[in-house]
Scaffold this motif. Structure first.
Motif, mmCIF file in Angstrom:
data_model
loop_
_atom_site.group_PDB
_atom_site.id
_atom_site.type_symbol
_atom_site.label_atom_id
_atom_site.label_comp_id
_atom_site.label_asym_id
_atom_site.label_seq_id
_atom_site.Cartn_x
_atom_site.Cartn_y
_atom_site.Cartn_z
ATOM 1 N N CYS A 130 -9.370 6.433 -3.734
ATOM 2 C CA CYS A 130 -9.413 7.894 -3.664
ATOM 3 C C CYS A 130 -9.847 8.302 -2.259
ATOM 4 C CB CYS A 130 -10.381 8.451 -4.704
ATOM 5 S SG CYS A 130 -10.284 10.236 -4.883
ATOM 6 N N GLY A 131 -8.933 8.930 -1.508
ATOM 7 C CA GLY A 131 -9.247 9.338 -0.145
ATOM 8 C C GLY A 131 -8.007 9.764 0.603
ATOM 9 N N ASP A 132 -8.204 10.072 1.875
ATOM 10 C CA ASP A 132 -7.134 10.565 2.747
ATOM 11 C C ASP A 132 -6.408 9.390 3.392
ATOM 12 O OD1 ASP A 132 -5.527 11.781 4.610
ATOM 13 O OD2 ASP A 132 -7.085 13.139 5.368
ATOM 14 N N ALA A 133 -5.095 9.296 3.172
ATOM 15 C CA ALA A 133 -4.315 8.173 3.708
ATOM 16 C C ALA A 133 -4.152 8.238 5.218
ATOM 17 C CB ALA A 133 -2.934 8.133 3.043
ATOM 18 N N THR A 134 -4.611 9.349 5.849
ATOM 19 C CA THR A 134 -4.567 9.418 7.311
ATOM 20 C C THR A 134 -5.935 9.109 7.920
ATOM 21 O OG1 THR A 134 -5.042 11.805 7.324
ATOM 22 C CG2 THR A 134 -2.731 11.132 7.209
ATOM 23 N N ASP A 135 -6.870 8.617 7.123
ATOM 24 C CA ASP A 135 -8.209 8.233 7.580
ATOM 25 C C ASP A 135 -8.244 6.708 7.736
ATOM 26 O OD1 ASP A 135 -10.910 7.480 7.774
ATOM 27 O OD2 ASP A 135 -11.576 9.182 6.573
ATOM 28 N N GLU A 141 -4.748 8.023 -2.738
ATOM 29 C CA GLU A 141 -4.489 9.394 -3.205
ATOM 30 C C GLU A 141 -5.785 10.215 -3.115
ATOM 31 O OE1 GLU A 141 -3.535 12.868 -4.574
ATOM 32 O OE2 GLU A 141 -1.959 11.368 -4.240
ATOM 33 N N ARG A 142 -5.648 11.464 -2.633
ATOM 34 C CA ARG A 142 -6.811 12.339 -2.479
ATOM 35 C C ARG A 142 -7.390 12.797 -3.822
ATOM 36 N NH1 ARG A 142 -3.494 15.061 1.357
ATOM 37 N NH2 ARG A 142 -4.123 14.703 3.534
ATOM 38 N N ASP A 143 -6.503 13.079 -4.779
ATOM 39 C CA ASP A 143 -6.914 13.716 -6.033
ATOM 40 C C ASP A 143 -7.520 12.679 -6.988
ATOM 41 O OD1 ASP A 143 -7.087 14.998 -8.516
ATOM 42 O OD2 ASP A 143 -5.321 16.234 -8.123
ATOM 43 N N PRO A 144 -8.805 12.816 -7.337
ATOM 44 C CA PRO A 144 -9.433 11.837 -8.246
ATOM 45 C C PRO A 144 -8.789 11.801 -9.623
ATOM 46 C CG PRO A 144 -11.068 13.374 -7.341
ATOM 47 C CD PRO A 144 -9.746 13.843 -6.878
ATOM 48 N N LEU A 145 -8.291 12.945 -10.098
ATOM 49 C CA LEU A 145 -7.651 12.973 -11.419
ATOM 50 C C LEU A 145 -6.373 12.143 -11.421
ATOM 51 C CD1 LEU A 145 -8.149 16.733 -12.422
ATOM 52 C CD2 LEU A 145 -9.445 14.734 -13.201
ATOM 53 N N ILE A 146 -5.599 12.259 -10.337
ATOM 54 C CA ILE A 146 -4.360 11.465 -10.246
ATOM 55 C C ILE A 146 -4.706 9.978 -10.149
ATOM 56 C CG2 ILE A 146 -2.367 10.945 -8.798
ATOM 57 C CD1 ILE A 146 -2.185 13.889 -8.116
ATOM 58 N N CYS A 147 -5.751 9.657 -9.380
ATOM 59 C CA CYS A 147 -6.167 8.250 -9.273
ATOM 60 C C CYS A 147 -6.525 7.688 -10.651
ATOM 61 C CB CYS A 147 -7.363 8.128 -8.335
ATOM 62 S SG CYS A 147 -6.966 8.381 -6.589
ATOM 63 N N HIS A 148 -7.301 8.433 -11.399
ATOM 64 C CA HIS A 148 -7.705 7.994 -12.738
ATOM 65 C C HIS A 148 -6.486 7.828 -13.656
ATOM 66 C CE1 HIS A 148 -10.241 7.543 -16.270
ATOM 67 N NE2 HIS A 148 -9.518 8.476 -16.880
ATOM 68 N N ALA A 171 3.055 14.469 0.765
ATOM 69 C CA ALA A 171 3.758 15.729 0.519
ATOM 70 C C ALA A 171 4.342 16.361 1.765
ATOM 71 C CB ALA A 171 2.811 16.722 -0.167
ATOM 72 N N ARG A 172 3.864 15.959 2.971
ATOM 73 C CA ARG A 172 4.345 16.564 4.203
ATOM 74 C C ARG A 172 4.712 15.477 5.207
ATOM 75 N NH1 ARG A 172 0.539 20.466 6.905
ATOM 76 N NH2 ARG A 172 -0.956 18.750 6.613
ATOM 77 N N ASP A 173 5.745 15.769 6.019
ATOM 78 C CA ASP A 173 6.156 14.797 7.030
ATOM 79 C C ASP A 173 5.062 14.556 8.064
ATOM 80 O OD1 ASP A 173 8.933 13.772 6.653
ATOM 81 O OD2 ASP A 173 9.405 15.898 6.556
ATOM 82 N N ALA A 174 4.287 15.593 8.416
ATOM 83 C CA ALA A 174 3.222 15.410 9.397
ATOM 84 C C ALA A 174 2.213 14.377 8.914
ATOM 85 C CB ALA A 174 2.532 16.753 9.663
ATOM 86 N N GLU A 175 1.910 14.386 7.608
ATOM 87 C CA GLU A 175 0.978 13.417 7.047
ATOM 88 C C GLU A 175 1.590 12.022 7.021
ATOM 89 O OE1 GLU A 175 0.357 15.335 3.309
ATOM 90 O OE2 GLU A 175 -1.558 16.199 3.954
ATOM 91 N N ASN A 176 2.861 11.934 6.637
ATOM 92 C CA ASN A 176 3.536 10.632 6.618
ATOM 93 C C ASN A 176 3.613 10.041 8.026
ATOM 94 O OD1 ASN A 176 4.113 10.230 3.873
ATOM 95 N ND2 ASN A 176 5.871 11.622 3.971
ATOM 96 N N LEU A 177 3.850 10.895 9.026
ATOM 97 C CA LEU A 177 3.922 10.429 10.408
ATOM 98 C C LEU A 177 2.562 9.904 10.863
ATOM 99 C CD1 LEU A 177 5.534 10.104 13.011
ATOM 100 C CD2 LEU A 177 4.985 12.490 13.577
ATOM 101 N N VAL A 185 0.851 -1.180 0.000
ATOM 102 C CA VAL A 185 0.000 0.000 0.000
ATOM 103 C C VAL A 185 0.887 1.230 0.000
ATOM 104 C CG1 VAL A 185 -1.725 1.342 1.265
ATOM 105 C CG2 VAL A 185 -1.902 -1.151 1.165
ATOM 106 N N ILE A 186 0.648 2.125 -0.971
ATOM 107 C CA ILE A 186 1.432 3.358 -1.093
ATOM 108 C C ILE A 186 0.524 4.534 -0.769
ATOM 109 C CG2 ILE A 186 2.760 4.845 -2.649
ATOM 110 C CD1 ILE A 186 3.417 2.346 -4.283
ATOM 111 N N ALA A 187 0.949 5.365 0.184
ATOM 112 C CA ALA A 187 0.203 6.573 0.526
ATOM 113 C C ALA A 187 0.788 7.737 -0.263
ATOM 114 C CB ALA A 187 0.295 6.858 2.026
ATOM 115 N N GLY A 188 0.043 8.218 -1.245
ATOM 116 C CA GLY A 188 0.510 9.322 -2.081
ATOM 117 C C GLY A 188 0.750 8.869 -3.508
ATOM 118 N N GLY A 189 0.063 9.514 -4.445
ATOM 119 C CA GLY A 189 0.184 9.119 -5.851
ATOM 120 C C GLY A 189 0.869 10.167 -6.700
ATOM 121 N N GLY A 190 1.670 11.033 -6.089
ATOM 122 C CA GLY A 190 2.391 12.064 -6.843
ATOM 123 C C GLY A 190 3.516 11.477 -7.658
ATOM 124 N N ARG A 191 4.510 12.331 -7.961
ATOM 125 C CA ARG A 191 5.610 11.897 -8.836
ATOM 126 C C ARG A 191 6.337 10.682 -8.268
ATOM 127 N NH1 ARG A 191 10.798 12.950 -8.423
ATOM 128 N NH2 ARG A 191 10.409 14.580 -6.878
#
Length: 377
Positions: free
Chosen positions: A49-54, A30-37, A74-80, A4-10
């Protein structure tokens, strides 16, 4: 493995693509539906599609059955937060990308042991590239104390044609520098041992301490002075029919050579084999044998053999095997002819030598003789 990967950016998208290509079962949150698609369409990865901290989103992604959870948000607080939730509900290995080194202690307290510090990797790679332009690529290890690096062997490098063991025995080569792999120009990798040859245009993969990287690169890239010859070129210079070659021509022939080590009794070629190379004996002795095992000649250091089949295109006329443990330099047809046969003086001298060799081989009833090595003349 299920990952499971949290974050679908670059970074997350690139990581997912690699893992999918390696047949892993991957889900990207990944939060962004466009990136998911986009990820689903381009690489076929499963996306949520959703928040990986939920916790509910992670449950939908199958976090309780995951083998590995990777946080590249994108942020360490979210990764933590992601790592803390995973540790609470899943036995999966947790690894995260750390953007800010001030989060190192919070990650440790959260039980995250596998951190990839992005800035450290980028800085280490850039400083290595600045300090050592010869290095094709690098990766810091052990908090930057060690470096995994790639370096292409130049045709002019003194190490071209030498074995790993010979390079490691050089006085200036770092003892703790280790050869990991050798990549040929076609992209095939070899896991080297002491007898593996370092060939021109092949890429070496090594690990060295950062403090010893300069010494390793210097040894691997050192070239002979313009007015000097390599040890093999000096050896070739002693061969009578190569005397008319210039220093540059000899260096070209020498750089195309490969070094071989043979144990006593080990065959080199058999009668009837195609003659694609000729050999120079660097150390030890080689027996040339007729059918039945009778020794026709014994070739010592500085001597050469195999040139008849190379020049005439005919199959090997004798068997060759190591009389003692020996080291040979093997010169291929193209490297040899490309330089030597373009020189008329060499062609004439080779014709004379060839006649002598054929005449001697025709005397089948003569007792075994020992050909003198050129070092002893």
């Amino acid at each position: 493995m299920k990952i499971v990967i949290a974050g679908g950016g670059r970074v997350g998208g690139t990581l997912a693509a690699r893992l999918v290509s390696e047949q892993h079962q991957v889900t990207v949150v990944e939060r962004d539906p466009l990136i998911c698609h986009k990820l689903f369409e381009e690489i076929g990865v499963v996306t949520v599609c959703g928040d990986a901290t939920d916790p509910r989103v992670l449950e939908t992604a199958g976090i309780t059955q995951a083998d590995v959870a990777a946080g590249v948000l994108a942020r360490d607080a979210e990764n933590l937060a992601f790592a803390t939730l995973v540790r609470a509900v899943s036995p999966a290995r947790v690894m995260v990308r750390m953007l800010d080194s001030r989060y190192r202690e919070p990650y440790r307290l959260a039980g995250v042991r596998e951190l990839v510090e992005e800035a450290e990797v980028v800085v280490a790679k850039m400083t290595t590239a600045i300090d050592f332009p010869e290095v094709a690529g690098s990766l810091p290890l052990a908090a930057g104390d060690a470096i995994l690096f790639e370096l292409k062997v130049s045709p002019q490098a003194l190490v071209a044609g030498r074995t790993v063991a010979q390079v490691r025995s050089l006085p200036g080569f770092p003892r703790e520098c280790v050869f990991i792999g050798i990549l040929d120009p076609e992209g095939r990798i070899t896991l080297p041992d002491g007898n593996t040859q370092l060939r021109a245009e092949h890429t070496l993969i090594l690990v060295a301490r950062r403090a010893e990287l300069a010494r390793a690169v210097e040894c691997l890239t050192e070239e002979p002075p313009q007015d000097s010859e390599t040890p093999l070129a000096e050896l070739l210079r002693k061969l009578d029919f190569l005397a008319p070659l210039s220093g540059e021509e000899l260096r070209k022939v020498a750089h195309g050579a490969e070094y071989l080590r043979k144990q006593a009794g080990e065959p080199i070629f058999k009668k009837g084999d195609a003659g694609e190379t000729f050999y120079v004996v660097v150390s030890g002795q080689v027996n040339l044998k007729a059918d039945g095992g009778r020794v026709v000649e014994t070739v010592g250091p500085g001597g050469f053999f195999g040139e008849i089949a190379l020049l005439t295109g005919e199959p090997r006329a004798t068997h060759a095997s190591a009389a003692t443990a020996c080291e040979l330099a093997s010169v291929g047809r193209e490297d040899f002819r490309g330089v030597v046969m373009a020189n008329p003086a060499i062609a004439l001298e080779m014709s004379r030598i060839l006649g002598q060799r054929l005449s001697r081989m025709a005397k089948q009833d003569t007792p075994p003789q020992k050909r003198k090595g050129l070092f002893s003349r």
